[in-house]
Design an enzyme around this catalytic site. Structure first.
Site, PDB file in Angstrom:
ATOM      1  N   GLN A 173       0.776   0.285  -1.319  1.00 13.40           N
ATOM      2  CA  GLN A 173       2.054  -0.145  -1.882  1.00 13.40           C
ATOM      3  C   GLN A 173       3.158  -0.212  -0.837  1.00 13.40           C
ATOM      4  O   GLN A 173       4.223  -0.784  -1.096  1.00 13.40           O
ATOM      5  CB  GLN A 173       2.476   0.798  -3.007  1.00 13.40           C
ATOM      6  CG  GLN A 173       2.825   2.204  -2.543  1.00 13.40           C
ATOM      7  CD  GLN A 173       3.008   3.174  -3.690  1.00 13.40           C
ATOM      8  OE1 GLN A 173       2.048   3.495  -4.394  1.00 13.40           O
ATOM      9  NE2 GLN A 173       4.235   3.629  -3.892  1.00 13.40           N
ATOM     10  N   CYS A 179       4.072   2.217  -7.512  1.00 12.47           N
ATOM     11  CA  CYS A 179       2.792   2.800  -7.925  1.00 12.47           C
ATOM     12  C   CYS A 179       2.429   2.416  -9.351  1.00 12.47           C
ATOM     13  O   CYS A 179       1.258   2.220  -9.687  1.00 12.47           O
ATOM     14  CB  CYS A 179       2.839   4.316  -7.780  1.00 12.47           C
ATOM     15  SG  CYS A 179       4.204   5.115  -8.672  1.00 12.47           S
ATOM     16  N   HIS A 314       4.329  10.064 -10.288  1.00 11.83           N
ATOM     17  CA  HIS A 314       3.532   9.095  -9.530  1.00 11.83           C
ATOM     18  C   HIS A 314       2.397   8.564 -10.403  1.00 11.83           C
ATOM     19  O   HIS A 314       1.717   9.329 -11.091  1.00 11.83           O
ATOM     20  CB  HIS A 314       2.966   9.768  -8.280  1.00 11.83           C
ATOM     21  CG  HIS A 314       2.195   8.856  -7.389  1.00 11.83           C
ATOM     22  ND1 HIS A 314       2.694   7.661  -6.918  1.00 11.83           N
ATOM     23  CD2 HIS A 314       0.925   8.958  -6.881  1.00 11.83           C
ATOM     24  CE1 HIS A 314       1.781   7.076  -6.153  1.00 11.83           C
ATOM     25  NE2 HIS A 314       0.702   7.839  -6.128  1.00 11.83           N
ATOM     26  N   ASN A 334      -5.702   6.196  -5.382  1.00 15.43           N
ATOM     27  CA  ASN A 334      -4.276   6.099  -5.079  1.00 15.43           C
ATOM     28  C   ASN A 334      -3.967   4.714  -4.500  1.00 15.43           C
ATOM     29  O   ASN A 334      -4.879   3.905  -4.281  1.00 15.43           O
ATOM     30  CB  ASN A 334      -3.877   7.210  -4.103  1.00 15.43           C
ATOM     31  CG  ASN A 334      -2.411   7.567  -4.176  1.00 15.43           C
ATOM     32  OD1 ASN A 334      -1.623   6.890  -4.833  1.00 15.43           O
ATOM     33  ND2 ASN A 334      -2.013   8.623  -3.491  1.00 15.43           N
TER      34      ASN A 334
END
Length: 367
Positions: A173, A179, A314, A334
């Site tokens: 990102q 996110c 997150h 992630n």
């Protein structure tokens, strides 16, 4: 250290001040500026003296690896933050070797950011909006209405959707709190992958067009899915590439590659999430990723007793679960690139009273 250039009259001003002589008016006017320069120079030298010269080569290599260039006067401060991080990493890993931790940490691209800067820049799930939103996400465990006998479904010991063609490669990102967009696309990519049509979807499409969310300042996966429903779908990453900054919406209705008709949430329990992962596929979730231990995670089963179960910040993607050295874990994808964590993934403690708030906000799209 910044080089200071002082005109030829300044030393006389300083000499007169020290001797107690009367200073000419023109000199007194220049003295405050000169004093500020001297103090700044002394502080810069003092800061340089605190740096570990044995780490010079390692610092230069790190800057080269992550393409770091600093404005004049900034490097010393960033170097001090980096050295502090390095010290923390070494201490944590020594304690890991002593059996005090279940995971290791490493230096990565966040080494010159304070923990506060890291959180502001990278963690973009807007918890207060999730709590205050009037939007009600339907809870559904993913079982068909006629599958009542599956309520007691015996779950497999482990599952990994990355091994079954339902997860795209790890993305990055960048310096943008987007996110939420990556988490939302990840779950929808999983549904495509289950249908043997895995394709990388466009986070930029959401970043630019979902105006209920706030672009690089954060958002919600539910908002992203609501936008997809209204717009009729989403473009591919190839059609609408990522730029890591919000811009004008350039959504192309003639290039839609995925559509959804609804979005839901599994029940809020560990087994509910596990069952959803098995029956549905990758699930978009939110976690507390604010700890320094998370910032520098490397490998192992992540457990930090200070991780917050109530406030999550997150958005990530649960792509499976398993067991490592006697510890149950969620396999989490992630969006910070391959250099972070275990090739972009983290194993987070499972069945530990909602560790890091992983059960607080869970959502998946229905195609």
């Amino acid at each position: 250290m910044r080089h200071m250039y002082i005109n030829g009259d300044t030393p006389n001003v300083c000499s007169n001040f020290i001797k107690g002589n009367i200073i000419p008016r023109w000199s007194r006017m220049k003295f405050p500026l000169f004093l500020g320069l001297v103090v700044g120079s002394i502080l810069a030298v003092a800061s340089d003296d605190k740096l570990n010269s044995n780490l010079d080569e390692e610092w230069e290599n790190w800057k080269l690896q992550y393409s770091r260039q600093y404005a004049e006067g900034e490097e010393t401060n960033r170097r001090m933050i980096w050295e502090s991080a390095l010290s923390y990493i070494e201490q944590h890993n020594r304690e890991y070797a002593m059996g005090k931790h279940t995971f290791t940490v490493k230096m990565n691209q966040f080494g010159d950011l304070t923990n506060e800067e890291f959180n502001k820049q990278m963690n973009g799930f807007v918890m207060n909006e999730a709590e205050n939103s009037t939007e009600e996400i339907e809870e559904h465990d993913g079982l068909d209405d006629d599958d009542d006998n599956e309520i007691s479904l015996k779950l497999p010991r482990s599952i990994n959707w990355t091994q079954m063609g339902a997860v795209t490669p790890v993305k990055n990102q960048g310096a943008c709190g987007s996110c939420w967009a990556f988490s939302a696309t990840g779950a929808l990519e999983g549904q495509l992958g289950k249908r043997r049509h895995l394709i990388s979807l466009s986070e930029q499409n959401l970043l630019d067009c979902d105006r209920r969310s706030h672009g690089c300042r954060g958002g919600l996966m539910g908002y992203a899915y609501e936008w997809m429903k209204r717009a009729g779908g989403i473009n591919s990453e190839q059609t609408y590439p990522y730029t890591a900054r919000q811009g004008a919406c350039r959504f192309r209705t003639d290039k839609i590659v995925a559509r959804i008709r609804a979005y839901r949430s599994p029940g809020r329990c560990e087994r509910c999430l596990a069952r959803a992962v098995v029956k549905i596929g990758p699930i978009a979730v939110a976690i507390d990723a604010s700890r320094r231990s998370f910032q520098y995670y490397k490998e192992g089963v992540y457990y930090d007793r200070n991780c917050n179960r109530r406030n999550v910040n997150h958005a990530v993607l649960v792509v499976g679960y398993g067991r490592l050295r006697g510890r149950n874990f969620w396999l989490v994808k992630n969006s910070w690139g391959l250099g972070w964590g275990d090739n972009g993934y983290i194993k987070m403690k499972k069945d530990r009273r909602n560790h890091c708030g992983i059960l607080n906000y869970m959502v998946y799209p229905v195609m």
